[in-house]
Design a protein around this motif. Structure first.
Motif, mmCIF file in Angstrom:
data_model
loop_
_atom_site.group_PDB
_atom_site.id
_atom_site.type_symbol
_atom_site.label_atom_id
_atom_site.label_comp_id
_atom_site.label_asym_id
_atom_site.label_seq_id
_atom_site.Cartn_x
_atom_site.Cartn_y
_atom_site.Cartn_z
ATOM 1 N N ARG A 167 11.469 2.162 -11.370
ATOM 2 C CA ARG A 167 11.440 3.084 -12.514
ATOM 3 C C ARG A 167 11.906 2.375 -13.781
ATOM 4 N N ARG A 168 13.022 1.646 -13.686
ATOM 5 C CA ARG A 168 13.533 0.905 -14.852
ATOM 6 C C ARG A 168 12.509 -0.120 -15.335
ATOM 7 N N SER A 169 11.871 -0.792 -14.402
ATOM 8 C CA SER A 169 10.885 -1.813 -14.750
ATOM 9 C C SER A 169 9.695 -1.208 -15.493
ATOM 10 N N VAL A 170 9.211 -0.078 -14.998
ATOM 11 C CA VAL A 170 8.066 0.587 -15.644
ATOM 12 C C VAL A 170 8.449 1.041 -17.044
ATOM 13 N N LEU A 171 9.604 1.680 -17.190
ATOM 14 C CA LEU A 171 10.030 2.141 -18.513
ATOM 15 C C LEU A 171 10.238 0.958 -19.467
ATOM 16 N N ALA A 172 10.783 -0.140 -18.961
ATOM 17 C CA ALA A 172 11.009 -1.327 -19.798
ATOM 18 C C ALA A 172 9.694 -1.940 -20.261
ATOM 19 N N SER A 173 8.620 -1.729 -19.498
ATOM 20 C CA SER A 173 7.319 -2.282 -19.884
ATOM 21 C C SER A 173 6.593 -1.401 -20.899
ATOM 22 N N GLY A 174 7.230 -0.270 -21.275
ATOM 23 C CA GLY A 174 6.644 0.603 -22.286
ATOM 24 C C GLY A 174 5.803 1.733 -21.728
ATOM 25 N N GLN A 175 5.768 1.867 -20.424
ATOM 26 C CA GLN A 175 4.978 2.924 -19.797
ATOM 27 C C GLN A 175 5.867 4.115 -19.450
ATOM 28 N N SER A 176 5.233 5.246 -19.173
ATOM 29 C CA SER A 176 5.969 6.436 -18.776
ATOM 30 C C SER A 176 5.966 6.563 -17.255
ATOM 31 N N VAL A 177 6.883 7.376 -16.747
ATOM 32 C CA VAL A 177 6.954 7.656 -15.317
ATOM 33 C C VAL A 177 6.928 9.165 -15.102
ATOM 34 N N LEU A 178 6.428 9.581 -13.950
ATOM 35 C CA LEU A 178 6.462 10.985 -13.564
ATOM 36 C C LEU A 178 7.603 11.181 -12.581
#
Length: 73
Positions: free
Chosen positions: A25-36
């Motif tokens: 989750r942290r990795s996805v958010l750090a890449s500028g993407q959103s998470v569900l």
């Protein structure tokens, strides 16, 4: 591998899987993407800036006692 070894590994699984999901989750958010994710009875989209957007209402979660065995018919 003995039953005791297997039980020890199985007992570590919840914590390790939780850490893996949190890191992803942290990795996805750090890449500028959103998470569900779910929050109560809602699916929400979380953006890297912390903003949240409700996507859909769902059935509320059902409380479960750890260690309980359920049989699905």
């Amino acid at each position: 591998m003995s039953d005791k070894d297997i039980q020890k590994l199985e007992s570590q699984f919840p914590a390790l899987s939780g850490e893996a999901f949190a890191a992803a989750r942290r990795s996805v958010l750090a890449s500028g993407q959103s998470v569900l994710q779910t929050e109560g009875a809602y699916v929400v989209r979380v953006f890297p800036d912390g903003r949240k957007e409700v996507v859909k209402q769902i059935e509320p979660p059902i409380p479960v006692n750890p260690g309980t065995i359920y049989t699905i018919k």
